[in-house]
Design an enzyme around this catalytic site. Structure first.
Site, PDB file in Angstrom:
ATOM      1  N   GLU A  34       0.859  -1.205   0.000  1.00  0.00           N
ATOM      2  CA  GLU A  34       0.000   0.000   0.000  1.00  0.00           C
ATOM      3  C   GLU A  34       0.883   1.238   0.000  1.00  0.00           C
ATOM      4  O   GLU A  34       1.806   1.360   0.800  1.00  0.00           O
ATOM      5  CB  GLU A  34      -0.934  -0.016   1.224  1.00  0.00           C
ATOM      6  CG  GLU A  34      -1.709   1.267   1.486  1.00  0.00           C
ATOM      7  CD  GLU A  34      -2.539   1.775   0.286  1.00  0.00           C
ATOM      8  OE1 GLU A  34      -3.409   1.030  -0.189  1.00  0.00           O
ATOM      9  OE2 GLU A  34      -2.277   2.913  -0.173  1.00  0.00           O
ATOM     10  N   CYS A  43     -11.763   4.277   0.820  1.00  0.00           N
ATOM     11  CA  CYS A  43     -12.928   4.127   1.696  1.00  0.00           C
ATOM     12  C   CYS A  43     -12.647   4.607   3.127  1.00  0.00           C
ATOM     13  O   CYS A  43     -13.343   5.479   3.643  1.00  0.00           O
ATOM     14  CB  CYS A  43     -13.349   2.664   1.682  1.00  0.00           C
ATOM     15  SG  CYS A  43     -14.714   2.307   2.763  1.00  0.00           S
ATOM     16  N   GLU A 204     -25.983  20.075 -12.464  1.00  0.00           N
ATOM     17  CA  GLU A 204     -26.009  18.712 -13.016  1.00  0.00           C
ATOM     18  C   GLU A 204     -26.288  18.764 -14.508  1.00  0.00           C
ATOM     19  O   GLU A 204     -27.186  19.461 -14.964  1.00  0.00           O
ATOM     20  CB  GLU A 204     -27.059  17.880 -12.272  1.00  0.00           C
ATOM     21  CG  GLU A 204     -27.437  16.552 -12.897  1.00  0.00           C
ATOM     22  CD  GLU A 204     -26.298  15.540 -13.059  1.00  0.00           C
ATOM     23  OE1 GLU A 204     -25.584  15.292 -12.080  1.00  0.00           O
ATOM     24  OE2 GLU A 204     -26.122  15.023 -14.186  1.00  0.00           O
ATOM     25  N   GLY A 272     -17.599  11.889 -11.063  1.00  0.00           N
ATOM     26  CA  GLY A 272     -17.215  10.495 -11.235  1.00  0.00           C
ATOM     27  C   GLY A 272     -15.756  10.258 -10.892  1.00  0.00           C
ATOM     28  O   GLY A 272     -14.998  11.197 -10.611  1.00  0.00           O
ATOM     29  N   MET A 319     -18.596   1.424  -8.355  1.00  0.00           N
ATOM     30  CA  MET A 319     -17.441   1.720  -7.504  1.00  0.00           C
ATOM     31  C   MET A 319     -17.898   1.804  -6.063  1.00  0.00           C
ATOM     32  O   MET A 319     -18.161   2.894  -5.528  1.00  0.00           O
ATOM     33  CB  MET A 319     -16.785   3.021  -7.955  1.00  0.00           C
ATOM     34  CG  MET A 319     -16.068   2.886  -9.274  1.00  0.00           C
ATOM     35  SD  MET A 319     -15.257   4.417  -9.749  1.00  0.00           S
ATOM     36  CE  MET A 319     -14.250   3.874 -11.122  1.00  0.00           C
ATOM     37  N   HIS A 445     -43.253  -4.674  15.473  1.00  0.00           N
ATOM     38  CA  HIS A 445     -43.964  -3.396  15.480  1.00  0.00           C
ATOM     39  C   HIS A 445     -43.580  -2.600  16.733  1.00  0.00           C
ATOM     40  O   HIS A 445     -43.526  -3.172  17.808  1.00  0.00           O
ATOM     41  CB  HIS A 445     -45.479  -3.643  15.507  1.00  0.00           C
ATOM     42  CG  HIS A 445     -46.263  -2.363  15.645  1.00  0.00           C
ATOM     43  ND1 HIS A 445     -46.452  -1.499  14.582  1.00  0.00           N
ATOM     44  CD2 HIS A 445     -46.865  -1.797  16.727  1.00  0.00           C
ATOM     45  CE1 HIS A 445     -47.153  -0.463  14.985  1.00  0.00           C
ATOM     46  NE2 HIS A 445     -47.413  -0.610  16.292  1.00  0.00           N
TER      47      HIS A 445
END
Ligand code: FAD
Ligand code: NAI
Length: 466
Positions: A34, A43, A204, A272, A319, A445
């Site tokens: 890494e 993430c 957008e 994106g 993704m 409930h």
């Protein structure tokens, strides 16, 4: 002599670290490389976790400002952004360290550095001091994730023109923030900064936010976000961004060609992300990419080079962290000679705004396009007693079932805890359940999950509370 591993994973995100753990569980001598200095990938470091932390805190801030309406008198509610950010960073550190612990526990060798191919079996690792070591790998899994896309000719400075990474670390609440792109990142980050006091404008390109989502849900979603104070400029094209000192102007034109310029303190570009195949030396060994520059893989996650696999954001598909994780497990099992597999029809998508939006399986638009006969069951949270009791009754549950067999084909939710509720539908779909099966399952409930049961009943027009 270079050290030899049975499996090497390049990238320590949710795809990579989960894959490495499964490989080690299956008895393979495994290494994970890494480059960012901490595990957990996009993430944990700059994605899911810090954004969910800020969504939660900003939601609490917003609620605290409105407590007197509920009969709770508190003093002045003040924002301490620095402390808020420190709290977020703490959550990230705890989780990334947790992953490091898991690698150790599973006896996985963790290399800090950038991995690249010297040959099909030899991998170079370059650390931040430019020191190189080379290891040998019988099998390699590429899980190098994705990076944000910018507009042509525009660079992120992560202060004024920011990607999601910069939007997670702003030092002050912008007075005005322009969000380019009404997708997952734009709406989650837009919600955070709007709740903290920014005047948020979403620009957008398309007619609807969150393209690909069931149209009815995305229409309702936009209506709710507008009510919360977020401004939308649909079918609008960005023609440029001009930076002046500490601010920027976003130049746009709408579908009729009408120009509109937005002056703002911060522009978030969230249009994106693209696969990250930088620095891997893939051309040298001939790993094939597809038309979107994603690594091309076969059914078992193998690339065109037999001993090299790829998973997660760097290959095709949504993704999402859980998609990357499931692919990591499946790829590891395939490497170990088992039959790992991912069901792409049951990968849920969740947007963690308030209310949450969650979906799984086919949308109504997809069923129409495929000419599948379907039935719809819908139930509004307005008629769900738990949602009414806590004043969170916006949204609905929509279940789509096959007209002949009644098999659940998809579900689309907007409402309280939608991201948790969707798991019930995922299990139902994995077991090939019908809407009748959900309708006949006893739900406690008062719970939000009763809205799922009622929507399932509504497939056959027999909902009780509507
Ligand atoms: P990554 O997580 O991107 O990990 C790849 C890792 O590889 C990185 O750490 C990178 O440093 C490393 N790397 C790259 N090249 C090399 C190299 N040559 N050598 C060594 N290491 C390398 N998904 C969800 O499911 N839920 C969410 O709530 C969610 N929220 C998000 C919020 C934001 C703001 C963003 C940006 C994304 C979010 N995502 C969410 C998407 C999610 O983060 C990704 O789908 C997921 O991280 C992909 O996992 P991965 O392992 O494929 O790649
Ligand atoms: P996205 O694909 O979700 O949304 C991009 C939006 O930008 C779309 O609505 C698109 O029409 C619009 N767009 C594209 N080009 C444009 C332009 N030039 N001008 C104006 N609008 C334009 O991408 P986003 O939000 O950047 O997120 C990337 C990915 O990260 C997501 O697709 C998702 O997979 C992942 N993610 C997941 C989250 C979650 O699971 N809760 C949260 C955040 C990100």
């Amino acid at each position: 002599m270079s050290e030899k591993f049975q499996a090497v994973v390049i990238g320590g995100g949710p795809g990579g670290y989960v894959c490495a753990i499964r490989l080690a569980q299956l008895g393979l001598k495994t290494a994970c490389i890494e480059s960012r200095g901490s595990l957990g990938g996009t993430c944990l470091n700059v994605g899911c976790i810090p954004s969910k932390n800020l969504l939660n805190i900003s939601e609490n801030y917003h609620k605290a400002q409105n407590l007197s309406k509920l009969g709770i008198e508190v003093g002045e509610v003040k924002l301490n952004l620095e402390k808020m950010m420190k709290n977020k960073d703490k959550a990230v550190t705890i989780l990334t360290k947790g992953v490091e612990f898991l690698l150790k526990k599973n006896k996985i060798t963790y290399f800090k550095g950038t991995g690249s191919f010297k040959s099909e079996n030899k991998i170079s690792i370059l650390d931040d001091q430019n020191k190189e070591i080379v290891i040998e790998a019988e099998k390699t899994v590429i899980s190098t994730g994705s990076i944000p896309v910018s507009l042509p000719g525009i660079e992120f400075d992560e202060k004024i023109i920011v990607s999601s990474t910069g939007a997670l670390t702003l030092e002050a609440v912008p007075k005005k923030m322009v969000v380019i792109g009404g997708g997952y990142i734009g709406l989650e980050m837009g919600s955070i900064w709007s709740r903290l006091g920014a005047d948020v404008h979403v620009v957008e390109f398309l007619e609807n936010i969150t393209p690909g989502m069931d149209r009815e849900v995305s229409t309702e979603f936009m209506k709710i976000l507008k009510k919360q104070g977020i401004n939308f400029h649909m079918q609008t094209k960005v023609e440029g961004i001009k930076k002046t000192g500490n601010s920027a102007t976003v130049l746009t034109s709408d579908k009729n060609g009408k120009k509109n310029n937005f002056d703002c303190d911060v522009v978030l570009i969230s249009i994106g992300r693209k696969p990250n195949t930088n620095n891997l030396n893939l051309d040298k060994i001939g790993v094939e990419l597809d038309e979107k520059k994603r690594i091309k893989t076969g059914k078992n996650f193998q690339t065109n080079i037999n001993n090299i696999y790829a998973i997660g954001d760097v290959i095709k598909g949504p993704m999402l962290a859980h998609k990357a994780e499931d692919e990591g497990i499946a790829a590891a099992e395939n490497i170990a000679g088992q039959s790992g597999h991912v069901n792409y029809n049951t990968i849920p998508g969740v947007i963690y705004t308030t209310p949450e939006v969650a979906s799984i399986g086919k949308t109504e638009e997809q069923l129409k396009e495929a000419k599948t006969d379907y039935k719809i069951g819908k139930f509004s949270f307005m008629a769900n007693s738990r949602a009414k009791a806590i004043d969170a009754a916006e949204g609905f549950v929509k279940i789509l079932a096959d007209a002949k067999t009644d098999k659940v084909l998809g579900a689309h939710l907007i409402g309280p805890h939608a991201g948790e509720l969707i798991a019930e539908i995922g299990i139902a779909m994995e077991f090939g359940a019908s809407s009748e099966d959900i309708a006949r399952t006893c739900h406690a409930h008062p719970t939000f999950s009763e809205a799922l049961k009622e929507a399932a009943l509504s497939v056959d027009k027999r909902a009780i509370h509507s």
